[in-house]
Scaffold this motif. Structure first.
Motif, PDB file in Angstrom:
ATOM      1  N   ASP A   1      31.111  -1.163  16.013  1.00 55.66           N
ATOM      2  CA  ASP A   1      31.402  -0.572  17.318  1.00 55.66           C
ATOM      3  C   ASP A   1      30.297   0.414  17.663  1.00 55.66           C
ATOM      4  N   GLU A   2      29.398   0.023  18.560  1.00 55.21           N
ATOM      5  CA  GLU A   2      28.266   0.894  18.897  1.00 55.21           C
ATOM      6  C   GLU A   2      28.699   2.193  19.547  1.00 55.21           C
ATOM      7  N   VAL A   3      29.867   2.195  20.190  1.00 57.99           N
ATOM      8  CA  VAL A   3      30.365   3.420  20.802  1.00 57.99           C
ATOM      9  C   VAL A   3      30.580   4.491  19.733  1.00 57.99           C
ATOM     10  N   LYS A   4      31.189   4.099  18.611  1.00 49.30           N
ATOM     11  CA  LYS A   4      31.439   5.042  17.517  1.00 49.30           C
ATOM     12  C   LYS A   4      30.159   5.364  16.755  1.00 49.30           C
TER      13      LYS A   4
ATOM     14  N   VAL B   1      21.378  -4.657  13.942  1.00 50.57           N
ATOM     15  CA  VAL B   1      22.017  -3.581  13.179  1.00 50.57           C
ATOM     16  C   VAL B   1      23.231  -4.079  12.392  1.00 50.57           C
ATOM     17  N   CYS B   2      23.667  -5.298  12.682  1.00 43.54           N
ATOM     18  CA  CYS B   2      24.764  -5.899  11.930  1.00 43.54           C
ATOM     19  C   CYS B   2      24.645  -7.410  12.049  1.00 43.54           C
ATOM     20  N   GLU B   3      24.749  -8.108  10.932  1.00 45.26           N
ATOM     21  CA  GLU B   3      24.666  -9.574  10.932  1.00 45.26           C
ATOM     22  C   GLU B   3      25.831 -10.136  10.134  1.00 45.26           C
ATOM     23  N   LEU B   4      26.555 -11.080  10.740  1.00 40.52           N
ATOM     24  CA  LEU B   4      27.718 -11.685  10.103  1.00 40.52           C
ATOM     25  C   LEU B   4      27.532 -13.193  10.033  1.00 40.52           C
ATOM     26  N   GLN B   5      27.773 -13.756   8.859  1.00 41.20           N
ATOM     27  CA  GLN B   5      27.662 -15.201   8.687  1.00 41.20           C
ATOM     28  C   GLN B   5      28.888 -15.884   9.279  1.00 41.20           C
TER      29      GLN B   5
ATOM     30  N   SER C   1      24.522 -17.427  11.806  1.00 46.36           N
ATOM     31  CA  SER C   1      25.101 -16.088  11.861  1.00 46.36           C
ATOM     32  C   SER C   1      25.056 -15.535  13.282  1.00 46.36           C
ATOM     33  N   THR C   2      25.906 -14.550  13.531  1.00 45.80           N
ATOM     34  CA  THR C   2      25.855 -13.797  14.778  1.00 45.80           C
ATOM     35  C   THR C   2      25.276 -12.430  14.459  1.00 45.80           C
ATOM     36  N   LYS C   3      24.496 -11.902  15.372  1.00 48.25           N
ATOM     37  CA  LYS C   3      23.820 -10.630  15.139  1.00 48.25           C
ATOM     38  C   LYS C   3      24.194  -9.633  16.231  1.00 48.25           C
ATOM     39  N   PHE C   4      24.625  -8.423  15.798  1.00 46.76           N
ATOM     40  CA  PHE C   4      24.776  -7.372  16.796  1.00 46.76           C
ATOM     41  C   PHE C   4      23.421  -6.701  16.921  1.00 46.76           C
ATOM     42  N   MET C   5      22.840  -6.800  18.124  1.00 42.31           N
ATOM     43  CA  MET C   5      21.485  -6.303  18.353  1.00 42.31           C
ATOM     44  C   MET C   5      21.528  -5.201  19.400  1.00 42.31           C
ATOM     45  N   ILE C   6      20.664  -4.233  19.236  1.00 43.19           N
ATOM     46  CA  ILE C   6      20.632  -3.103  20.166  1.00 43.19           C
ATOM     47  C   ILE C   6      19.224  -2.887  20.712  1.00 43.19           C
TER      48      ILE C   6
END
Length: 238
Positions: free
Chosen positions: A138-141, A206-210, A228-233
């Motif tokens: 959660d990028e907000v947190k 910043v986060c990668e999930l298989q 995988s999906t990547k949370f990128m900022i």
């Protein structure tokens, strides 16, 4: 006469045949006539191809597809979703050909909890996955953001892929965040196309999930393309 659309950027791209396209990105209000086309493209090119929607089996249900608009255009606060469209630079504001689009919703900590009730099991599964991913990252947190922009999807129509339009739409997201004083913009990048476009624009993973692990967590099946999906900022200097 309707108010002129806000232009965020103008740029040129060269197709494989050598022809040059002069394009622009514009901000489209929800009551604009082109919004019908934007939503059609969203259903036709984004929902049926995006891994999370596929895993939830949303494209397989006509009823779930009808519920999509509520998810895409929802907003807990007073701010309306921010819809950016890429079109030809010579399109007039009343006759726009949608080549690609980006949708985000402004979220504030003071907003009331978002209450969406879906009838179909496919949309319920989709929200389970969306909420589950938000719990993981959660990028907000992480960055203590208030407000921030929540991603609702980015697409490029098939005939215009590979020209850098996705990267341009991501650049515009940076500009929008800068205007709002938001230092971080993030999104789950679920396809090779968006992951590569984000990398070219300097976004960080910043986060990668298989997907293999997410299949077990949510009891679904992903295409695993990419694996995988990547949370990128994107970090926005203010």
């Amino acid at each position: 006469m309707s108010k002129a659309l806000k232009v965020w950027s103008k740029f040129s791209v060269t197709k494989k045949d050598g022809s040059v396209l002069n394009l622009r990105t514009v901000e489209v209000p929800l009551d604009a006539s082109v919004m019908e086309t934007v939503l059609q493209c969203y259903l036709q090119y984004f929902v049926v191809e995006e891994n999370t929607f596929i895993a939830a089996k949303v494209p397989e249900s006509e009823e779930a597809m009808e519920e999509i608009t509520e998810f895409v255009l929802n907003s807990a606060g007073e701010e309306k979703p921010q819809v950016i469209v890429c079109c030809y630079d010579n399109d007039d504001d009343e006759n726009i050909e949608v080549l690609g689009s980006s949708i985000m919703t402004l979220v504030r900590k003071s907003d009331p909890p978002l209450e969406l009730e879906f009838k179909t099991k496919e949309m319920q599964k989709l929200m389970e996955i969306v909420d589950g991913l938000a719990e993981i990252y959660d990028e907000v947190k992480v960055f203590d953001l208030d407000p921030c922009f929540s991603d609702r999807g980015l697409l490029v129509c098939p005939d215009y892929r590979g020209l850098g339009i996705a990267q341009e739409l991501l650049k515009v997201r940076r500009l929008i965040c800068k205007e709002y004083g938001i230092p971080i913009n993030g999104a789950w990048m679920t396809s090779y196309g968006t992951q590569k476009a984000a990398e070219r624009d300097g976004w960080e993973t910043v986060c990668e999930l298989q997907y293999e692990d997410l299949e077990k967590k949510f009891n679904v099946t992903y295409s695993r393309n990419p694996p995988s999906t990547k949370f990128m900022i994107a970090r926005i200097p203010l």
